[in-house]
Write a protein that holds these residues in place. Structure first.
Motif, PDB file in Angstrom:
ATOM      1  N   ALA A 268       0.821  -1.219   0.000  1.00 30.03           N
ATOM      2  CA  ALA A 268       0.000   0.000   0.000  1.00 30.03           C
ATOM      3  C   ALA A 268       0.853   1.266   0.000  1.00 30.03           C
ATOM      4  O   ALA A 268       0.414   2.312  -0.491  1.00 30.03           O
ATOM      5  N   LYS A 269       2.069   1.180   0.527  1.00 31.46           N
ATOM      6  CA  LYS A 269       2.975   2.342   0.518  1.00 31.46           C
ATOM      7  C   LYS A 269       3.492   2.631  -0.887  1.00 31.46           C
ATOM      8  O   LYS A 269       3.905   3.753  -1.182  1.00 31.46           O
ATOM      9  N   LYS A 270       3.472   1.624  -1.745  1.00 26.91           N
ATOM     10  CA  LYS A 270       4.068   1.744  -3.077  1.00 26.91           C
ATOM     11  C   LYS A 270       3.061   1.824  -4.218  1.00 26.91           C
ATOM     12  O   LYS A 270       3.388   2.286  -5.307  1.00 26.91           O
ATOM     13  N   SER A 271       1.839   1.342  -3.978  1.00 27.81           N
ATOM     14  CA  SER A 271       0.882   1.259  -5.078  1.00 27.81           C
ATOM     15  C   SER A 271      -0.547   1.420  -4.572  1.00 27.81           C
ATOM     16  O   SER A 271      -0.893   0.939  -3.486  1.00 27.81           O
ATOM     17  N   ASP A 366       5.089  -4.891 -11.014  1.00 23.08           N
ATOM     18  CA  ASP A 366       4.208  -5.150  -9.870  1.00 23.08           C
ATOM     19  C   ASP A 366       4.698  -6.362  -9.083  1.00 23.08           C
ATOM     20  O   ASP A 366       4.633  -6.382  -7.846  1.00 23.08           O
ATOM     21  N   LEU A 367       5.168  -7.370  -9.795  1.00 24.71           N
ATOM     22  CA  LEU A 367       5.703  -8.553  -9.119  1.00 24.71           C
ATOM     23  C   LEU A 367       6.870  -8.170  -8.216  1.00 24.71           C
ATOM     24  O   LEU A 367       6.979  -8.644  -7.078  1.00 24.71           O
ATOM     25  N   MET A 368       7.737  -7.298  -8.696  1.00 20.30           N
ATOM     26  CA  MET A 368       8.893  -6.887  -7.890  1.00 20.30           C
ATOM     27  C   MET A 368       8.460  -6.057  -6.678  1.00 20.30           C
ATOM     28  O   MET A 368       9.070  -6.144  -5.609  1.00 20.30           O
ATOM     29  N   ILE A 369       7.389  -5.258  -6.825  1.00 15.07           N
ATOM     30  CA  ILE A 369       6.860  -4.529  -5.661  1.00 15.07           C
ATOM     31  C   ILE A 369       6.387  -5.531  -4.611  1.00 15.07           C
ATOM     32  O   ILE A 369       6.672  -5.390  -3.406  1.00 15.07           O
ATOM     33  N   LEU A 370       5.672  -6.575  -5.053  1.00 15.06           N
ATOM     34  CA  LEU A 370       5.182  -7.600  -4.131  1.00 15.06           C
ATOM     35  C   LEU A 370       6.346  -8.333  -3.469  1.00 15.06           C
ATOM     36  O   LEU A 370       6.319  -8.579  -2.250  1.00 15.06           O
ATOM     37  N   CYS A 371       7.356  -8.688  -4.249  1.00 16.91           N
ATOM     38  CA  CYS A 371       8.498  -9.425  -3.703  1.00 16.91           C
ATOM     39  C   CYS A 371       9.240  -8.600  -2.648  1.00 16.91           C
ATOM     40  O   CYS A 371       9.640  -9.117  -1.596  1.00 16.91           O
TER      41      CYS A 371
END
Length: 470
Positions: A268-271, A366-371
């Motif tokens: 949530a801080k990033k997207s 988005d995958l890298m944000i999740l990781c």
């Protein structure tokens, strides 16, 4: 605050007051709450003592140009769009409920009746728009006090409020998450007691509130409140099932529920993406069913990413979430969320990197944000090491993509070309040839270009006993 000055400076509010005549009109609910908090809402709710539809028609006739007026006679409401603002009109009313339904029996009432039926004190304030009392604040339940103390509280006995309309339980969590407010203890207890009443609420309405919680600045807070109230077990048991730590031979594992809340807040801080946040919620959803204890390795969750991905459609279907591209996006991120960290080693092959680029496609960022969000250790040194490893992976992926351009690539040789060359009709063998070409490109055996793919097509066909057609 000078409410009169605000009304006179807002053309639509000023006009409503002017045309209301002897019918007292008030702006109520979220607009007043947000105004006091220093925010301006585009949605305006107007209550009048009389016919809301009649007042809406007067306002629409007084606005310049053609005005969109929507009348909902069955509900006694009307709606006007004015610029970016949406104004809803309703007559003051009182409500009573049957035990088996959240649909109220509605009668005409006073402003006080209308304020009593509101969900929370912070939403039960009204400011008069009519000339005689323009700008007067009517706050019978001390909503301003609850705003100052950051408290969610019901205007009436909370047991009655939540039993009458149990969706208000979900709304309480939503406002707490959106505003970062506490829930008053008596109100919270009544939510726990009346949780089973949510069975009379449609899944669509519950999921709508869930999504609003997920889109709040700190969604983890809302889910934590739901969990401790026993409501998460009712509305989303798969997520509640992540809670708990089992210990064997002194070896435990992290609580996957609280880990998930942290991952969600990190994302949530990033997207602001709702669906990336759903991927955060579901990334470890299969850990309870894959949990195993090994004498040497301790606790393992082998395959939880693949099994979790398979669980996504069922969960989306149950929650009445979309089953098309949004679901497939979440499913993809759940399936791939462990892949980048496995690519840290210097010995990792280019083909493994190409495969990740191909499978993640446009969703790689988005995958890298999740990781990155998945790193929740309290050990700062460990966190820094993991994040540094992800930097290395991203650099490798960037280099591979610049060189091979496999992100979202389609095999250079199409099915039509294959059918034309060998003079065959659509068949299984066409797909087999395309797959072999794709695998050769991902493995680095040929370049991602038409010339090499075309030559390989002929070679594959020859091995299959096929010849160039006439």
């Amino acid at each position: 605050m000078n409410y009169k000055e605000h009304i006179l400076s807002n053309p639509i509010l000023k006009l409503i007051g002017e045309v209301s005549g002897e019918t007292e009109a008030f702006v109520v609910g979220g607009y007043v709450r947000d105004l006091i908090m220093g925010k301006i809402s585009k949605d305006i709710d107007v209550v009048c003592v009389g016919s809301g539809i009649a007042l809406a028609k007067k306002v629409a006739e007084s606005l310049p140009g053609k005005t969109d007026l929507n009348v909902f006679k069955n509900f006694g409401t009307a709606q006007i769009r004015y610029g970016q603002q949406e104004i809803e009109f309703v007559g003051a009313r009182k409500e009573s409920y049957r035990k088996d339904s959240r649909k109220p029996i509605v009668e005409d009432g006073t402003l006080e009746d209308d304020q009593k039926r509101r969900d929370f004190t912070i939403n039960a304030m009204a400011v008069c728009l009519s000339r005689e009392r323009i700008g007067d604040l009517l706050d019978p339940f001390n909503g301003i006090g609850d705003l100052k103390s950051k408290n969610i509280k019901t205007p009436q006995d909370p047991s009655i409020t939540f039993s009458d309309d149990p969706l208000r339980i979900m709304r309480a969590f939503r406002f707490a998450a959106q505003l970062n407010f506490d829930i008053e203890p008596g109100t919270f207890q009544a939510m726990k007691v009346n949780g089973s009443r949510l069975e009379i609420v449609s899944q669509e309405r519950i999921t709508d509130e869930l999504n609003k919680i997920i889109l709040s600045p700190k969604p983890g807070y809302g889910f934590n409140l739901m969990f401790h109230a026993g409501i998460l077990e009712i509305v989303f048991p798969e997520m509640a099932g992540l809670h708990g730590v089992t210990t064997i031979d002194g070896k435990g594992h992290k609580d996957n529920f609280f880990h998930t809340l942290k991952v969600l807040d990190n994302v949530a801080k990033k997207s602001t993406s709702l669906w990336l946040r759903w991927a955060a919620i579901l990334h470890d959803i299969a850990k309870p069913v894959t949990q195993r204890f090994d004498d040497k390795a301790g606790w393992t969750f082998h395959g939880h990413e693949e099994i979790g991905a398979r669980m996504v459609p069922k969960i989306f279907r149950k929650l009445k979430l979309p089953l098309h591209d949004k679901m497939k996006y979440v499913q993809k991120l759940v399936r791939l969320h462990l892949r980048p960290i496995a690519l840290v080693s210097d010995e990792i092959t280019d083909s493994a990197l190409r495969r990740l680029l191909f499978e993640a496609g446009n969703d790689l960022d988005d995958l890298m944000i999740l990781c990155r969000a998945d790193i929740t250790s309290k050990n700062n040194i460990r966190v820094a090491r993991y994040l540094g490893n992800f930097d290395k992976v991203e650099q490798k992926l960037k280099e591979i993509e610049e060189r091979d351009q496999v992100r979202n690539f389609q095999p250079p040789v199409s099915g039509e070309i294959i059918m034309e060359y060998f003079s065959i009709s659509p068949s299984k063998i066409v797909g087999e040839i395309k797959d072999e070409i794709k695998e050769a490109i991902l493995e680095g055996k040929i370049g991602n270009n038409f010339a090499e793919a075309y030559e390989l097509m002929k070679e594959i066909g020859s091995k299959k006993g096929m010849k160039k057609g006439n």
